[in-house]
Scaffold this motif. Structure first.
Motif, PDB file in Angstrom:
ATOM      1  N   THR A  23      -3.702   3.814   8.428  1.00  0.00           N
ATOM      2  CA  THR A  23      -2.427   4.412   9.287  1.00  0.00           C
ATOM      3  C   THR A  23      -2.370   4.078  10.581  1.00  0.00           C
ATOM      4  O   THR A  23      -3.466   4.115  11.161  1.00  0.00           O
ATOM      5  CB  THR A  23      -1.896   5.833   9.009  1.00  0.00           C
TER       6      THR A  23
ATOM      7  N   GLU B  27       1.645  -3.773   2.933  1.00  0.00           N
ATOM      8  CA  GLU B  27       0.820  -2.510   3.697  1.00  0.00           C
ATOM      9  C   GLU B  27       0.606  -1.363   2.808  1.00  0.00           C
ATOM     10  O   GLU B  27       1.221  -1.170   1.913  1.00  0.00           O
ATOM     11  CB  GLU B  27       1.481  -1.899   4.858  1.00  0.00           C
ATOM     12  N   ILE B  28      -0.700  -0.784   2.534  1.00  0.00           N
ATOM     13  CA  ILE B  28      -0.876   0.372   2.007  1.00  0.00           C
ATOM     14  C   ILE B  28      -1.248   1.270   3.038  1.00  0.00           C
ATOM     15  O   ILE B  28      -2.230   1.480   4.005  1.00  0.00           O
ATOM     16  CB  ILE B  28      -2.086   0.544   1.175  1.00  0.00           C
ATOM     17  N   SER B  29      -0.155   2.486   3.393  1.00  0.00           N
ATOM     18  CA  SER B  29      -0.449   3.448   4.274  1.00  0.00           C
ATOM     19  C   SER B  29       0.100   5.128   3.775  1.00  0.00           C
ATOM     20  O   SER B  29       0.154   4.902   2.440  1.00  0.00           O
ATOM     21  CB  SER B  29       0.334   3.117   5.592  1.00  0.00           C
TER      22      SER B  29
ATOM     23  N   ARG C 153       4.985  -5.118  -4.691  1.00  0.00           N
ATOM     24  CA  ARG C 153       5.891  -6.233  -4.046  1.00  0.00           C
ATOM     25  C   ARG C 153       4.686  -7.382  -3.710  1.00  0.00           C
ATOM     26  O   ARG C 153       5.102  -8.434  -3.853  1.00  0.00           O
ATOM     27  CB  ARG C 153       6.193  -5.731  -2.744  1.00  0.00           C
TER      28      ARG C 153
ATOM     29  N   ARG D 230       2.875   6.369   3.950  1.00  0.00           N
ATOM     30  CA  ARG D 230       4.033   6.275   3.780  1.00  0.00           C
ATOM     31  C   ARG D 230       4.742   5.259   2.800  1.00  0.00           C
ATOM     32  O   ARG D 230       5.844   5.518   2.087  1.00  0.00           O
ATOM     33  CB  ARG D 230       4.893   5.928   5.147  1.00  0.00           C
ATOM     34  N   GLN D 231       3.757   4.315   2.678  1.00  0.00           N
ATOM     35  CA  GLN D 231       4.242   3.268   1.687  1.00  0.00           C
ATOM     36  C   GLN D 231       2.942   2.650   0.942  1.00  0.00           C
ATOM     37  O   GLN D 231       1.840   2.791   1.674  1.00  0.00           O
ATOM     38  CB  GLN D 231       4.939   1.944   2.376  1.00  0.00           C
ATOM     39  N   ASP D 232       3.166   1.963  -0.097  1.00  0.00           N
ATOM     40  CA  ASP D 232       2.323   1.122  -1.131  1.00  0.00           C
ATOM     41  C   ASP D 232       3.152  -0.059  -1.496  1.00  0.00           C
ATOM     42  O   ASP D 232       3.798   0.186  -2.436  1.00  0.00           O
ATOM     43  CB  ASP D 232       1.817   2.079  -2.079  1.00  0.00           C
ATOM     44  N   ASP D 233       2.630  -0.906  -0.881  1.00  0.00           N
ATOM     45  CA  ASP D 233       3.378  -2.315  -1.051  1.00  0.00           C
ATOM     46  C   ASP D 233       2.578  -3.196  -2.269  1.00  0.00           C
ATOM     47  O   ASP D 233       2.763  -4.525  -2.410  1.00  0.00           O
ATOM     48  CB  ASP D 233       3.576  -3.337   0.113  1.00  0.00           C
TER      49      ASP D 233
END
Length: 322
Positions: free
Chosen positions: A220, A263-265, A273, A267-270
């Protein structure tokens, strides 16, 4: 005519049960007919009809193969090198349970999603090492993933260049599939803290080779403290070190090589994708072989048998009911 399966114990059991059942049935009809004459015509018709659709069901079960033809089966796949940052900053816990543990969890999904592709594993910090060469063996890859920890590499900062150079070197020396560079993929996973200064030369070489480079940032922008052996890490001035995700270097590297940044943070896990984007890359031909393409025509026999079965239950004849 060829058959999908041979006459086995299953078919023998069904046939035996049918024969024994109708022997008992006919024995009962004969015994009753001696006392009350009812005739055999209807009985013979019913037995013949049921024997016919029983045989059709049996033939359908065996799977009759009709038509002589061959079909070419092609095995197509990609070569994927996964480069994992194992510097101390990957132990930060701004992504739970830690950046590295989250990466290990997602890597298993990535490996599972590309079962027909060869995957290799490179670990790095300021230096890079081959953890696993390109392989189809997913069990071995998962074992290597489970073993990932920051003590496997020297902890003197992070430099993307040695890992990228090592991957390019392995691709160039690969004698099994040297032809299509466009089916070769690099996946660089890091928190973005790159302290190297020679990244432009290697990124240009990747671009010229036609190799696709995807980058995955983990962490993050708020970051978290680094704890080493239970003690917060401090800089030379005594300040507590806060490790933050720095996506700029990863984004720039992906843009320079016609790739994408994910990105893996908190708030999000791509990851999904990422898997989808890598999956859209066309693989190269690995193997080609001819197989027998004779069609299993069981459906026709099954359909006719069901039709006779319905006729048997719709036509009511004056005979002794079973």
């Amino acid at each position: 005519m060829d058959w999908y399966r041979s006459f086995s114990t299953t078919e023998i059991v069904f046939l035996s049960l049918f024969i024994v059942g109708y022997i008992l049935y006919l024995t009962r009809v004969i015994r009753i007919n001696r006392a009350i004459p009812v005739g055999y015509r209807a009985v013979v018709f019913k037995v013949g009809l049921r024997a016919l659709y029983f045989v059709l069901f049996l033939v359908a079960l065996l799977g009759p193969l009709m038509g002589k033809a061959t079909k070419e089966i092609q095995a197509v796949g990609k070569d994927i090198f996964i480069l994992v940052d194992l510097s101390q900053s990957m132990n930060a816990n701004d992504v739970q349970p830690s950046r590295l543990e989250k990466v290990k969890y997602e890597l298993k999904d990535i490996v599972k999603s590309f079962s027909s592709d060869r995957i290799g594993l490179i670990i790095f910090s300021s230096e890079a090492f081959i953890q696993s060469p390109l392989t189809y063996d997913q069990s071995a890859l998962n074992m290597f993933i489970d073993a990932l920890n920051t003590s496997l590499v020297p902890n003197s900062g992070t430099d993307f260049t040695p890992a990228l150079r090592l991957a390019l070197e392995k691709f160039e020396k690969d004698e099994e599939n040297p032809s299509q560079q466009k089916s070769k993929v690099l996946l660089l996973i890091s928190d973005g803290e790159d302290f190297g200064d020679d990244i432009s030369a290697v990124s240009e070489k990747i671009q010229q080779s036609g190799i696709r480079l995807f980058t995955l940032g983990v962490g993050t922008e708020q970051g978290s403290q680094l704890v080493v052996r239970g003690v917060p890490k401090t800089d030379r001035s005594g300040n507590v070190v806060i490790s933050k995700l720095k996506p700029q270097a990863l984004q720039q590297l992906a843009n320079q090589t016609n790739g994408q940044y994910f990105e893996i943070s908190g708030r999000q896990d791509d990851t999904e994708r990422l898997i989808s984007s890598v999956g859209q890359i066309e693989g190269e031909l690995r193997d080609s072989r001819q197989i027998d393409a004779s069609a299993n025509k069981y459906f026709y026999f099954l359909l006719l048998g069901v039709g006779l079965f319905l006729v048997d239950h719709l036509i009511k004849l004056k005979t002794i009911r079973i």
